[in-house]
Scaffold this motif. Structure first.
Motif, PDB file in Angstrom:
ATOM      1  N   MET A  33      47.593  49.246  52.067  1.00 20.20           N
ATOM      2  CA  MET A  33      47.013  48.040  52.661  1.00 20.20           C
ATOM      3  C   MET A  33      45.917  48.403  53.661  1.00 20.20           C
ATOM      4  O   MET A  33      44.884  47.735  53.727  1.00 20.20           O
ATOM      5  N   ARG A  34      46.117  49.473  54.404  1.00 18.02           N
ATOM      6  CA  ARG A  34      45.094  49.943  55.343  1.00 18.02           C
ATOM      7  C   ARG A  34      43.873  50.457  54.575  1.00 18.02           C
ATOM      8  O   ARG A  34      42.728  50.147  54.915  1.00 18.02           O
ATOM      9  N   THR A  35      44.112  51.219  53.527  1.00 20.90           N
ATOM     10  CA  THR A  35      43.027  51.786  52.726  1.00 20.90           C
ATOM     11  C   THR A  35      42.161  50.694  52.098  1.00 20.90           C
ATOM     12  O   THR A  35      40.928  50.789  52.097  1.00 20.90           O
ATOM     13  N   PHE A  36      42.805  49.659  51.576  1.00 24.94           N
ATOM     14  CA  PHE A  36      42.073  48.616  50.861  1.00 24.94           C
ATOM     15  C   PHE A  36      41.822  47.367  51.699  1.00 24.94           C
ATOM     16  O   PHE A  36      41.226  46.406  51.215  1.00 24.94           O
ATOM     17  N   GLY A  37      42.281  47.379  52.946  1.00 17.82           N
ATOM     18  CA  GLY A  37      42.022  46.261  53.846  1.00 17.82           C
ATOM     19  C   GLY A  37      42.711  44.969  53.442  1.00 17.82           C
ATOM     20  O   GLY A  37      42.127  43.895  53.560  1.00 17.82           O
ATOM     21  N   THR A  38      43.933  45.077  52.954  1.00 12.50           N
ATOM     22  CA  THR A  38      44.675  43.886  52.543  1.00 12.50           C
ATOM     23  C   THR A  38      45.815  43.593  53.504  1.00 12.50           C
ATOM     24  O   THR A  38      46.290  44.478  54.213  1.00 12.50           O
ATOM     25  N   SER A  39      46.247  42.357  53.496  1.00 12.05           N
ATOM     26  CA  SER A  39      47.426  41.942  54.258  1.00 12.05           C
ATOM     27  C   SER A  39      48.653  42.087  53.357  1.00 12.05           C
ATOM     28  O   SER A  39      48.526  42.243  52.137  1.00 12.05           O
ATOM     29  N   LYS A  40      49.823  42.004  53.946  1.00  6.61           N
ATOM     30  CA  LYS A  40      51.069  42.074  53.176  1.00  6.61           C
ATOM     31  C   LYS A  40      51.101  40.952  52.128  1.00  6.61           C
ATOM     32  O   LYS A  40      51.461  41.181  50.974  1.00  6.61           O
ATOM     33  N   GLU A  41      50.690  39.757  52.538  1.00 10.59           N
ATOM     34  CA  GLU A  41      50.708  38.605  51.629  1.00 10.59           C
ATOM     35  C   GLU A  41      49.756  38.818  50.444  1.00 10.59           C
ATOM     36  O   GLU A  41      50.102  38.561  49.287  1.00 10.59           O
ATOM     37  N   LEU A  42      48.549  39.272  50.758  1.00  9.55           N
ATOM     38  CA  LEU A  42      47.576  39.509  49.699  1.00  9.55           C
ATOM     39  C   LEU A  42      48.035  40.640  48.783  1.00  9.55           C
ATOM     40  O   LEU A  42      47.902  40.552  47.557  1.00  9.55           O
ATOM     41  N   ALA A  43      48.581  41.691  49.360  1.00 16.06           N
ATOM     42  CA  ALA A  43      49.062  42.817  48.564  1.00 16.06           C
ATOM     43  C   ALA A  43      50.168  42.364  47.608  1.00 16.06           C
ATOM     44  O   ALA A  43      50.168  42.742  46.429  1.00 16.06           O
ATOM     45  N   GLU A  44      51.078  41.566  48.092  1.00 16.48           N
ATOM     46  CA  GLU A  44      52.153  41.064  47.232  1.00 16.48           C
ATOM     47  C   GLU A  44      51.600  40.179  46.118  1.00 16.48           C
ATOM     48  O   GLU A  44      52.016  40.268  44.970  1.00 16.48           O
ATOM     49  N   ALA A  45      50.647  39.332  46.471  1.00 10.45           N
ATOM     50  CA  ALA A  45      50.078  38.392  45.499  1.00 10.45           C
ATOM     51  C   ALA A  45      49.234  39.090  44.432  1.00 10.45           C
ATOM     52  O   ALA A  45      49.076  38.574  43.326  1.00 10.45           O
ATOM     53  N   THR A  46      48.687  40.244  44.760  1.00 16.08           N
ATOM     54  CA  THR A  46      47.782  40.938  43.836  1.00 16.08           C
ATOM     55  C   THR A  46      48.374  42.223  43.265  1.00 16.08           C
ATOM     56  O   THR A  46      47.646  43.033  42.681  1.00 16.08           O
ATOM     57  N   LYS A  47      49.662  42.400  43.415  1.00 16.93           N
ATOM     58  CA  LYS A  47      50.314  43.641  43.002  1.00 16.93           C
ATOM     59  C   LYS A  47      50.069  43.973  41.515  1.00 16.93           C
ATOM     60  O   LYS A  47      49.739  45.102  41.178  1.00 16.93           O
ATOM     61  N   SER A  48      50.210  42.989  40.645  1.00 13.44           N
ATOM     62  CA  SER A  48      50.019  43.277  39.212  1.00 13.44           C
ATOM     63  C   SER A  48      48.550  43.545  38.893  1.00 13.44           C
ATOM     64  O   SER A  48      48.234  44.369  38.024  1.00 13.44           O
ATOM     65  N   LEU A  49      47.636  42.861  39.588  1.00 10.19           N
ATOM     66  CA  LEU A  49      46.210  43.139  39.387  1.00 10.19           C
ATOM     67  C   LEU A  49      45.860  44.561  39.819  1.00 10.19           C
ATOM     68  O   LEU A  49      45.105  45.266  39.141  1.00 10.19           O
ATOM     69  N   ALA A  50      46.408  44.966  40.948  1.00 10.92           N
ATOM     70  CA  ALA A  50      46.144  46.314  41.451  1.00 10.92           C
ATOM     71  C   ALA A  50      46.706  47.372  40.506  1.00 10.92           C
ATOM     72  O   ALA A  50      46.069  48.414  40.284  1.00 10.92           O
ATOM     73  N   ALA A  51      47.883  47.107  39.951  1.00  9.75           N
ATOM     74  CA  ALA A  51      48.476  48.063  39.009  1.00  9.75           C
ATOM     75  C   ALA A  51      47.582  48.223  37.785  1.00  9.75           C
ATOM     76  O   ALA A  51      47.395  49.332  37.275  1.00  9.75           O
ATOM     77  N   ASN A  52      46.998  47.128  37.334  1.00 12.93           N
ATOM     78  CA  ASN A  52      46.073  47.184  36.205  1.00 12.93           C
ATOM     79  C   ASN A  52      44.844  48.016  36.565  1.00 12.93           C
ATOM     80  O   ASN A  52      44.401  48.873  35.785  1.00 12.93           O
ATOM     81  N   GLN A  53      44.288  47.794  37.748  1.00  9.96           N
ATOM     82  CA  GLN A  53      43.153  48.602  38.213  1.00  9.96           C
ATOM     83  C   GLN A  53      43.538  50.071  38.282  1.00  9.96           C
ATOM     84  O   GLN A  53      42.750  50.951  37.920  1.00  9.96           O
ATOM     85  N   GLY A  54      44.725  50.338  38.789  1.00  9.00           N
ATOM     86  CA  GLY A  54      45.193  51.716  38.895  1.00  9.00           C
ATOM     87  C   GLY A  54      45.264  52.397  37.544  1.00  9.00           C
ATOM     88  O   GLY A  54      44.910  53.569  37.403  1.00  9.00           O
ATOM     89  N   LEU A  55      45.706  51.640  36.539  1.00  6.06           N
ATOM     90  CA  LEU A  55      45.781  52.197  35.196  1.00  6.06           C
ATOM     91  C   LEU A  55      44.393  52.609  34.702  1.00  6.06           C
ATOM     92  O   LEU A  55      44.214  53.693  34.141  1.00  6.06           O
ATOM     93  N   TYR A  56      43.399  51.769  34.955  1.00 15.40           N
ATOM     94  CA  TYR A  56      42.028  52.105  34.560  1.00 15.40           C
ATOM     95  C   TYR A  56      41.522  53.344  35.305  1.00 15.40           C
ATOM     96  O   TYR A  56      40.822  54.177  34.724  1.00 15.40           O
ATOM     97  N   ASN A  57      41.869  53.475  36.569  1.00 13.89           N
ATOM     98  CA  ASN A  57      41.491  54.691  37.300  1.00 13.89           C
ATOM     99  C   ASN A  57      42.165  55.914  36.696  1.00 13.89           C
ATOM    100  O   ASN A  57      41.584  56.998  36.650  1.00 13.89           O
ATOM    101  N   GLY A  58      43.383  55.730  36.220  1.00 14.09           N
ATOM    102  CA  GLY A  58      44.080  56.819  35.535  1.00 14.09           C
ATOM    103  C   GLY A  58      43.374  57.224  34.253  1.00 14.09           C
ATOM    104  O   GLY A  58      43.307  58.405  33.911  1.00 14.09           O
ATOM    105  N   PHE A  59      42.835  56.223  33.520  1.00 16.82           N
ATOM    106  CA  PHE A  59      42.078  56.543  32.305  1.00 16.82           C
ATOM    107  C   PHE A  59      40.832  57.361  32.634  1.00 16.82           C
ATOM    108  O   PHE A  59      40.476  58.291  31.901  1.00 16.82           O
TER     109      PHE A  59
END
Length: 120
Positions: A33-59
């Motif tokens: 959350m510190r790295t990406f500048g998100t709040s706990k609420e935003l992080a929870e709400a965007t968790k699946s989106l972030a996981a998808n982004q992470g997968l692309y970074n893995g590719f």
């Protein structure tokens, strides 16, 4: 392929493995959350989106490692060149649409790797 290029491409790959871990597994932690500048609420709400982004970074990381390990040096260079250019494009797009610091954090290592691939 020279050692400097391989090291720089390896650094870009490692950076994207780190981003994968942050986005896929640690998104709701204080560090991410510190790295990406998100709040706990935003992080929870965007968790699946972030996981998808992470997968692309893995590719991206997988492609870079594939290029580094490819047995034919010329084809390995081409693979690395393609994936490093993808990282540069993603960093420029991220800087234009989200956070300018992405250009420095993600773009600079990739630009250095790209320059090294083209010069050496």
């Amino acid at each position: 392929m020279n050692l400097i290029s391989s090291i720089l491409v390896g650094i870009v790959a490692l950076e994207h493995v780190y981003i994968l871990i942050l986005e896929m597994f640690l998104w709701t932690t204080p560090r991410a959350m510190r790295t990406f500048g998100t709040s706990k609420e935003l992080a929870e709400a965007t968790k699946s989106l972030a996981a998808n982004q992470g997968l692309y970074n893995g590719f991206l990381a997988a492609g870079l490692v594939w290029g580094l390990c490819y047995p034919d040096a010329v084809i390995g260079w081409q693979i690395q060149l393609f994936f490093v250019i993808c990282v540069v494009v993603a960093a420029v797009y991220g800087a234009l649409t989200s956070n300018k610091s992405i250009l420095l954090k993600q773009g600079l290592p990739a630009i250095l790797a790209l320059t090294s691939l083209l010069v050496f």
